[in-house]
Scaffold this motif. Structure first.
Motif, PDB file in Angstrom:
ATOM      1  N   THR A   8       0.814  -1.216   0.000  1.00 14.72           N
ATOM      2  CA  THR A   8       0.000   0.000   0.000  1.00 14.72           C
ATOM      3  C   THR A   8       0.851   1.270   0.000  1.00 14.72           C
ATOM      4  O   THR A   8       0.355   2.351   0.320  1.00 14.72           O
ATOM      5  CB  THR A   8      -0.893   0.032   1.259  1.00 14.72           C
ATOM      6  N   MET A  11       4.798   1.499  -4.494  1.00 18.44           N
ATOM      7  CA  MET A  11       4.311   0.727  -5.641  1.00 18.44           C
ATOM      8  C   MET A  11       2.805   0.497  -5.567  1.00 18.44           C
ATOM      9  O   MET A  11       2.137   0.410  -6.593  1.00 18.44           O
ATOM     10  CB  MET A  11       5.060  -0.602  -5.739  1.00 18.44           C
ATOM     11  N   THR A  78       5.508  -5.607  -2.586  1.00 18.90           N
ATOM     12  CA  THR A  78       6.052  -5.617  -1.224  1.00 18.90           C
ATOM     13  C   THR A  78       7.575  -5.744  -1.274  1.00 18.90           C
ATOM     14  O   THR A  78       8.150  -5.967  -2.351  1.00 18.90           O
ATOM     15  CB  THR A  78       5.471  -6.830  -0.465  1.00 18.90           C
ATOM     16  N   ASN A  80      11.351  -7.151  -1.271  1.00 17.65           N
ATOM     17  CA  ASN A  80      11.799  -8.231  -2.163  1.00 17.65           C
ATOM     18  C   ASN A  80      11.706  -9.629  -1.560  1.00 17.65           C
ATOM     19  O   ASN A  80      11.372 -10.586  -2.261  1.00 17.65           O
ATOM     20  CB  ASN A  80      13.245  -7.967  -2.603  1.00 17.65           C
ATOM     21  N   HIS A  83       8.417 -11.471  -2.110  1.00 11.86           N
ATOM     22  CA  HIS A  83       7.937 -11.803  -3.461  1.00 11.86           C
ATOM     23  C   HIS A  83       7.759 -13.310  -3.622  1.00 11.86           C
ATOM     24  O   HIS A  83       6.762 -13.760  -4.185  1.00 11.86           O
ATOM     25  CB  HIS A  83       8.917 -11.300  -4.534  1.00 11.86           C
ATOM     26  N   GLU A 100       6.548  -7.158  -8.556  1.00 14.11           N
ATOM     27  CA  GLU A 100       7.545  -6.086  -8.631  1.00 14.11           C
ATOM     28  C   GLU A 100       8.944  -6.675  -8.793  1.00 14.11           C
ATOM     29  O   GLU A 100       9.197  -7.841  -8.519  1.00 14.11           O
ATOM     30  CB  GLU A 100       7.462  -5.183  -7.381  1.00 14.11           C
ATOM     31  N   LYS A 101       9.833  -5.838  -9.237  1.00 16.46           N
ATOM     32  CA  LYS A 101      11.225  -6.261  -9.439  1.00 16.46           C
ATOM     33  C   LYS A 101      12.032  -6.025  -8.180  1.00 16.46           C
ATOM     34  O   LYS A 101      11.610  -5.195  -7.363  1.00 16.46           O
ATOM     35  CB  LYS A 101      11.880  -5.545 -10.612  1.00 16.46           C
ATOM     36  N   ASN A 129       9.132  -1.797 -15.464  1.00 16.93           N
ATOM     37  CA  ASN A 129       8.237  -0.867 -16.144  1.00 16.93           C
ATOM     38  C   ASN A 129       8.930   0.000 -17.196  1.00 16.93           C
ATOM     39  O   ASN A 129       8.268   0.566 -18.061  1.00 16.93           O
ATOM     40  CB  ASN A 129       7.530   0.034 -15.131  1.00 16.93           C
ATOM     41  N   TRP A 172      14.261  -1.910   5.000  1.00 14.06           N
ATOM     42  CA  TRP A 172      14.451  -3.204   4.325  1.00 14.06           C
ATOM     43  C   TRP A 172      15.381  -3.084   3.126  1.00 14.06           C
ATOM     44  O   TRP A 172      16.106  -4.034   2.805  1.00 14.06           O
ATOM     45  CB  TRP A 172      13.091  -3.799   3.935  1.00 14.06           C
ATOM     46  N   ARG A 173      15.407  -1.949   2.458  1.00 12.72           N
ATOM     47  CA  ARG A 173      16.246  -1.799   1.264  1.00 12.72           C
ATOM     48  C   ARG A 173      17.741  -1.873   1.580  1.00 12.72           C
ATOM     49  O   ARG A 173      18.558  -2.043   0.672  1.00 12.72           O
ATOM     50  CB  ARG A 173      15.941  -0.463   0.581  1.00 12.72           C
TER      51      ARG A 173
HETATM   52  N1  LIG Z   1       9.192  -0.763 -10.789  1.00 13.41           N
HETATM   53  C1  LIG Z   1       9.688   0.275 -10.144  1.00 13.41           C
HETATM   54  O1  LIG Z   1      10.005   1.291 -10.710  1.00 13.41           O
HETATM   55  C2  LIG Z   1       9.840   0.183  -8.639  1.00 13.41           C
HETATM   56  C3  LIG Z   1      10.042   1.346  -7.890  1.00 13.41           C
HETATM   57  C4  LIG Z   1      10.108   1.221  -6.497  1.00 13.41           C
HETATM   58  C5  LIG Z   1      10.018  -0.018  -5.908  1.00 13.41           C
HETATM   59  N2  LIG Z   1       9.848  -1.133  -6.662  1.00 13.41           N
HETATM   60  C6  LIG Z   1       9.757  -2.471  -6.046  1.00 13.41           C
HETATM   61  O2  LIG Z   1       8.468  -2.584  -5.461  1.00 13.41           O
HETATM   62  C7  LIG Z   1       8.534  -3.328  -4.249  1.00 13.41           C
HETATM   63  C8  LIG Z   1       7.971  -2.474  -3.116  1.00 13.41           C
HETATM   64  O3  LIG Z   1       8.721  -1.281  -3.052  1.00 13.41           O
HETATM   65  P1  LIG Z   1       8.106   0.039  -2.383  1.00 13.41           P
HETATM   66  O4  LIG Z   1       9.022   1.161  -2.760  1.00 13.41           O
HETATM   67  O5  LIG Z   1       6.667   0.152  -2.686  1.00 13.41           O
HETATM   68  O6  LIG Z   1       8.333  -0.350  -0.863  1.00 13.41           O
HETATM   69  P2  LIG Z   1       7.721   0.372   0.413  1.00 13.41           P
HETATM   70  O7  LIG Z   1       8.637   0.061   1.528  1.00 13.41           O
HETATM   71  O8  LIG Z   1       7.373   1.773   0.085  1.00 13.41           O
HETATM   72  O9  LIG Z   1       6.343  -0.436   0.588  1.00 13.41           O
HETATM   73  C9  LIG Z   1       6.304  -1.791   0.898  1.00 13.41           C
HETATM   74  C10 LIG Z   1       4.850  -2.182   1.136  1.00 13.41           C
HETATM   75  O10 LIG Z   1       4.826  -3.571   1.471  1.00 13.41           O
HETATM   76  C11 LIG Z   1       3.990  -3.731   2.604  1.00 13.41           C
HETATM   77  N3  LIG Z   1       4.367  -4.921   3.358  1.00 13.41           N
HETATM   78  C12 LIG Z   1       5.543  -5.160   3.972  1.00 13.41           C
HETATM   79  N4  LIG Z   1       5.488  -6.346   4.606  1.00 13.41           N
HETATM   80  C13 LIG Z   1       4.256  -6.867   4.368  1.00 13.41           C
HETATM   81  C14 LIG Z   1       3.594  -8.049   4.740  1.00 13.41           C
HETATM   82  N5  LIG Z   1       4.212  -8.957   5.484  1.00 13.41           N
HETATM   83  N6  LIG Z   1       2.324  -8.240   4.335  1.00 13.41           N
HETATM   84  C15 LIG Z   1       1.693  -7.333   3.566  1.00 13.41           C
HETATM   85  N7  LIG Z   1       2.270  -6.175   3.167  1.00 13.41           N
HETATM   86  C16 LIG Z   1       3.543  -5.954   3.568  1.00 13.41           C
HETATM   87  C17 LIG Z   1       4.207  -2.452   3.407  1.00 13.41           C
HETATM   88  O11 LIG Z   1       3.166  -2.264   4.340  1.00 13.41           O
HETATM   89  C18 LIG Z   1       4.203  -1.428   2.289  1.00 13.41           C
HETATM   90  O12 LIG Z   1       2.876  -1.098   1.944  1.00 13.41           O
HETATM   91  C19 LIG Z   1       9.994  -3.711  -4.076  1.00 13.41           C
HETATM   92  O13 LIG Z   1      10.193  -5.006  -4.573  1.00 13.41           O
HETATM   93  C20 LIG Z   1      10.745  -2.716  -4.935  1.00 13.41           C
HETATM   94  O14 LIG Z   1      11.966  -3.213  -5.417  1.00 13.41           O
HETATM   95  C21 LIG Z   1       9.749  -1.046  -8.010  1.00 13.41           C
END
Ligand SMILES: NC(=O)c1ccc[n+]([C@@H]2O[C@H](COP(=O)([O-])OP(=O)(O)OC[C@H]3O[C@@H](n4cnc5c(N)ncnc54)[C@H](O)[C@@H]3O)[C@@H](O)[C@H]2O)c1
Length: 378
Positions: A8, A11, A78, A80, A83, A100-101, A129, A172-173
């Motif tokens: 939420t 991404m 979520t 990595n 996943h 997601e990647k 993307n 986490w990152r």
């Molecule tokens: N394609 C892109 O351009 C791009 C950009 C940013 C991130 N990402 C990828 O997207 C993924 C998420 O990144 P983000 O930036 O949104 O991270 P974030 O830290 O902003 O959000 C992570 C989300 O996962 C949820 N979460 C964590 N543990 C959970 C669980 N056990 N059960 C349910 N939900 C859970 C958190 O509540 C949060 O909503 C990663 O794999 C990241 O590499 C991709």
């Protein structure tokens, strides 16, 4: 096509927006994407987000939600390390999955997901993307038409600066067990995917990884170690004979989201920078010598990839549109019984390049990128 999405935050927002706009801007879709259920860890956040973005329902138990009979497809957005279990559960429930990647935290987990996806017989995709930037698709088109001739050299960079401040806490990152790696898996994975998309499979790599800030505040007080790289530099040799260099860091002072490439062929070259999203630079030896020079193509014509759905020429689009295009292509593929690219097989191929880069850094040697399951490639 009724979607569930886990995540939420960043991404979660990008995909919520994409689901909305794909349904509204692409009437050609054979089925409409429906925002069925949004899944978050915290109830209040999930509800607020679901109401804001028009999700029909919200939930906090992802294991239950991905099995629901009124869900056709699952988006995993979520950290990595989640996943693998989340995608696996969704695949075993027979859902289409867009993850997601990077696909996983290790190549063996990514291979496992690719095998599970094949068994499930559903549509699967990894959210690289940047394959959906019109200028990037145009670059590939020019390459396929032979306008660059044989590709000799690929230079890819992904530069950000959001980690500069050493007082930013460890999240986490910055933990290897949750992220898999640092700049390498986070943003160099995008550069690897673009290199594979535009030039082809990577045969071997030699890499250097650096951590600039080894310790940061822990979220709950005290200090915590950073266990991932802050900068990744990888020399690559492609199976097709081209060579290249890829570099990514989140410490490139002043560069915000500079995901770019230069590709040099025997007849021409192209150059792209995400910070100039709507532009592709193209140079061709076919021009008369006195007229040679890079031309800036404003990629907003109706003839350009995806642009027919948007605005009149010159009315530019942006980063969020890559997610809209991605959902469009994913829904069209899933509804039509076709494969989406990049699928989990390609996501695992990218992950094996990441793993090879980590092994190369440890050994200091050129390292072959294996095939699926670690098999040597001929
Ligand atoms: N394609 C892109 O351009 C791009 C950009 C940013 C991130 N990402 C990828 O997207 C993924 C998420 O990144 P983000 O930036 O949104 O991270 P974030 O830290 O902003 O959000 C992570 C989300 O996962 C949820 N979460 C964590 N543990 C959970 C669980 N056990 N059960 C349910 N939900 C859970 C958190 O509540 C949060 O909503 C990663 O794999 C990241 O590499 C991709």
């Amino acid at each position: 096509m009724r979607f569930a999405m886990i995540g939420t935050a960043f991404m979660g927002t990008a995909h919520s927006h994409a689901l909305h706009d794909a349904a509204a801007f692409f009437p050609d879709l054979p089925v409409r994407p429906v925002k069925r259920v949004l899944i978050g860890r915290r109830e209040a956040r999930a509800r607020e987000m679901a109401e804001r973005w028009g999700w029909e329902e919200w939930a906090t138990d992802w294991r239950e939600a991905v099995r629901r009979p009124d869900v056709d497809a699952v988006i995993v957005g979520t950290p990595n390390h989640l996943h693998h279990p989340m995608c696996l559960a969704a695949l075993e429930a027979g859902k289409h999955v867009l993850c997601e990647k990077p696909l996983a935290t290790t190549a063996s987990l990514a291979d496992d997901l690719a095998a599970a996806a094949a068994r499930a017989g559903v549509c699967h995709g990894v959210a690289f993307n940047y394959r959906r930037v019109p200028a990037v698709v145009l670059a590939r088109r020019l390459i396929e038409e032979g306008r660059l001739g044989t590709i000799r050299l690929y230079r890819g960079t992904y530069l950000q600066d959001w980690l500069l401040d050493p007082s930013l806490p460890v999240t986490w990152r910055l933990r290897v067990d949750e992220a898999g790696s640092g700049a390498l898996g986070d943003i160099l994975s995008h550069a690897i995917d673009l290199a594979r998309y535009l030039v082809g499979e990577i045969a071997e790599v030699v890499s250097d990884l650096t951590t600039f800030v080894a310790e940061r505040p822990a979220p709950d007080g005290g200090r915590a170690s950073v266990t991932v790289d802050d900068r990744a530099a990888v020399l690559v040799r492609f199976i097709g004979g081209a060579v290249g260099s890829l570099e990514a860091t989140r410490f490139a002072t002043g560069r915000k989201c500079a995901n770019g490439f230069e590709i040099f062929g025997e007849r021409g070259s192209v150059r792209f920078d995400l910070e100039r999203f709507n532009e592709l630079e193209y140079y061709t030896q076919d021009d008369a010598p006195e007229a040679r020079g890079y031309r800036r193509i404003l990629v907003t014509e109706r003839e350009h990839p995806y642009l027919r759905a948007w605005w009149p020429p010159g009315h530019t689009i942006g980063w969020e549109h890559t997610f809209v295009h991605q959902i469009h292509d994913f829904v069209a593929a899933a509804a039509g019984g076709r494969a989406f690219a990049p699928d989990f097989v390609e996501g695992a191929a990218c992950q094996r390049v990441l793993d090879a880069a980590m092994r190369s850094h440890a050994s200091g040697a050129w390292t072959a990128v294996p095939g699926p399951g670690g098999a040597a490639r001929g």
